[in-house]
Design an enzyme around this catalytic site. Structure first.
Site, PDB file in Angstrom:
ATOM      1  N   LYS A  16       1.802 -11.394  -6.197  1.00 24.40           N
ATOM      2  CA  LYS A  16       2.174 -11.469  -4.782  1.00 24.40           C
ATOM      3  C   LYS A  16       0.965 -11.373  -3.854  1.00 24.40           C
ATOM      4  CE  LYS A  16       4.693  -7.649  -5.473  1.00 24.40           C
ATOM      5  NZ  LYS A  16       4.164  -7.179  -6.761  1.00 24.40           N
ATOM      6  N   HIS A 144       4.789   3.247  -8.063  1.00 20.24           N
ATOM      7  CA  HIS A 144       3.760   2.707  -7.169  1.00 20.24           C
ATOM      8  C   HIS A 144       3.535   3.766  -6.095  1.00 20.24           C
ATOM      9  CE1 HIS A 144       1.402   0.196  -4.593  1.00 20.24           C
ATOM     10  NE2 HIS A 144       1.612  -0.887  -5.314  1.00 20.24           N
ATOM     11  N   GLU A 221      -0.704  -2.366 -12.016  1.00 17.13           N
ATOM     12  CA  GLU A 221      -0.378  -3.608 -11.294  1.00 17.13           C
ATOM     13  C   GLU A 221      -1.265  -3.768 -10.063  1.00 17.13           C
ATOM     14  OE1 GLU A 221       3.698  -3.010 -10.258  1.00 17.13           O
ATOM     15  OE2 GLU A 221       4.397  -3.090 -12.329  1.00 17.13           O
TER      16      GLU A 221
HETATM   17  C1  PLP Z   1       5.682  -3.445  -7.577  1.00 19.74           C
HETATM   18  C2  PLP Z   1       4.336  -3.668  -6.990  1.00 19.74           C
HETATM   19  N1  PLP Z   1       3.273  -3.664  -7.807  1.00 19.74           N
HETATM   20  C3  PLP Z   1       2.021  -3.877  -7.352  1.00 19.74           C
HETATM   21  C4  PLP Z   1       1.790  -4.119  -6.006  1.00 19.74           C
HETATM   22  C5  PLP Z   1       0.365  -4.357  -5.560  1.00 19.74           C
HETATM   23  O1  PLP Z   1      -0.073  -3.356  -4.734  1.00 19.74           O
HETATM   24  P1  PLP Z   1      -1.608  -3.317  -4.257  1.00 19.74           P
HETATM   25  O2  PLP Z   1      -1.903  -4.644  -3.699  1.00 19.74           O
HETATM   26  O3  PLP Z   1      -1.655  -2.233  -3.246  1.00 19.74           O
HETATM   27  O4  PLP Z   1      -2.420  -2.996  -5.467  1.00 19.74           O
HETATM   28  C6  PLP Z   1       2.863  -4.093  -5.100  1.00 19.74           C
HETATM   29  C7  PLP Z   1       2.645  -4.303  -3.663  1.00 19.74           C
HETATM   30  O5  PLP Z   1       3.535  -4.357  -2.867  1.00 19.74           O
HETATM   31  C8  PLP Z   1       4.174  -3.857  -5.607  1.00 19.74           C
HETATM   32  O6  PLP Z   1       5.243  -3.844  -4.791  1.00 19.74           O
END
Ligand code: PLP
Length: 374
Positions: A16, A144, A221
């Site tokens: 994402k 998270h 993640e």
């Molecule tokens: C389920 C999940 N994993 C990983 C991420 C990535 O987070 P970050 O970009 O802060 O590492 C997000 C971000 O919204 C998330 O919702």
């Protein structure tokens, strides 16, 4: 990759944050897995040659048709945080390997997530029992701590909470083998907490609660950690106005510059509107200013007709002309993938570059299997 004696934490990149195909391909090549949030992300990652066992479908509230797609394409690992989700999964996927998303203390994060996702610790026993009644296989726990986490103790507490849930799961007879410590790692070097500080605390907590001897695989993640600093935006000055402001007791006038760029908050810089983890940008001219060049107060606008489309309300820059370029660093995460074509402005094109040394290293690593698969 965080390393811990015999264990390591395998990154499952959060697609994402930036779904550019070369980034996914590159991370896949060096052994990363992928955190996908929807059928669209799973489709994209699979189409780039990633195998389904390197994907975690990490959205606790999924659309049924997307779960069916995951089942049909061999993606088995997925998260849940409610009874309703368990019922849906039992209807749509007969070989799912489930990961219970735990709601953890995210009060130290700039962008909190636990209000939307994550089961409370007190409800985990019930959820695991429900999974058992539905004949579902639970293999682990995820969490998270929120994006832009400012206190590494949040990870320690979350790992300790996850350990409690592992115990409950094991007492119920589940083979608990996967811990997913989520994202939240900083993407910029100037962030108040460094990746190394977070890693040190995570490693200590893992050693205490999930030592290598327990046989649990640990994944993370990371999203913005990987991509934030990888991208620089070059925005073009498409229009300019000079505002002369009369001074009360003086004949001279102050000049404020208004610049209009070809990208703004409806384009790549939308995080200014909604992401407390990235609330400002610092554009700078692409050419080095002369040492004695004067600077002027200026407002920098995005291209659309909307007045909320402002990139910087108040800054000082040397005078720019229409056609000049402004650069903005750290533009890799949650930027292009969120941008719209509002008002008919096209999305900013992306140009990919890689240093010869990095390219050489990757080729060598692949040829000689220097990268340990997770
Ligand atoms: C389920 C999940 N994993 C990983 C991420 C990535 O987070 P970050 O970009 O802060 O590492 C997000 C971000 O919204 C998330 O919702």
């Amino acid at each position: 990759m965080l390393s811990l004696k015999n264990t390591s934490v395998c990154p499952f990149y959060a697609v994402k944050s930036n779904n550019s195909p070369p980034i996914i391909k590159m991370l896949g090549t060096v052994g990363a897995g992928f955190d996908c949030a929807s059928q669209g992300e799973i489709e994209q990652v699979l189409s780039l040659g990633v195998t389904p066992n390197k994907i975690i479908y990490a959205h606790p509230c999924k659309q049924e048709s997307h779960i069916r797609y995951a089942q049909a394409h061999g993606v088995q690992i997925m998260t849940f945080d409610s009874e309703e989700e368990l019922v849906k999964i039992s209807r749509c996927h007969d070989s799912a390997k489930l990961v219970l998303r735990l709601g953890v203390d995210d009060s130290k994060a700039l962008l909190r997530l636990s209000g939307k996702f994550g089961a409370k610790l007190g409800s985990c026993q019930h959820l695991l029992q429900r999974a058992q009644n539905l004949d579902l296989e639970v293999i682990g726990v995820s969490f998270h701590v929120g994006c832009g986490c400012t206190d590494s103790k949040a990870y320690r507490q979350a790992i300790s909470d996850a350990h409690c849930v592992f115990n409950i799961g094991e007492e119920l007879g589940f083979k608990m083998t996967l811990l997913d410590i989520g994202g939240g790692f900083p993407g910029q070097n100037d962030f108040k907490l460094t990746f190394e500080e977070i890693a040190a605390d995570i490693n200590k907590a893992l050693e205490e609660f999930f030592p290598p001897s327990c046989g649990v695989s640990v994944i993370a993640e990371p999203g913005r950690y990987y991509v934030t600093s990888a991208v620089t935006l070059a925005a073009n000055v498409i229009a300019k106005k000079v505002i002369m402001e009369e001074l009360t007791n003086c004949r001279t006038a102050n000049r404020t510059m208004m610049y209009y760029l070809n990208d703004g908050v409806y384009g790549s810089i939308s995080f200014l509107l909604h992401d407390p983890a990235q609330s400002t940008v610092s554009p700078y001219p692409h050419r080095k200013p002369k040492p004695d060049e004067p600077v002027y107060p200026c407002v920098i606008w995005g291209p659309t007709c909307d007045s909320v489309d402002v990139v910087v309300k108040n800054t000082f820059l040397p005078e720019l002309q229409v056609g000049d370029w402004l650069l903005i660093d750290n533009m890799g995460a949650y930027t292009h993938c969120i941008s719209t074509t509002f008002n008919g402005f096209r999305k900013t094109p992306i140009y990919y570059v890689m240093s010869r040394d990095t390219m050489h290293w990757i080729q060598l690593s692949c040829t000689h299997s220097l990268i340990k698969p997770c």
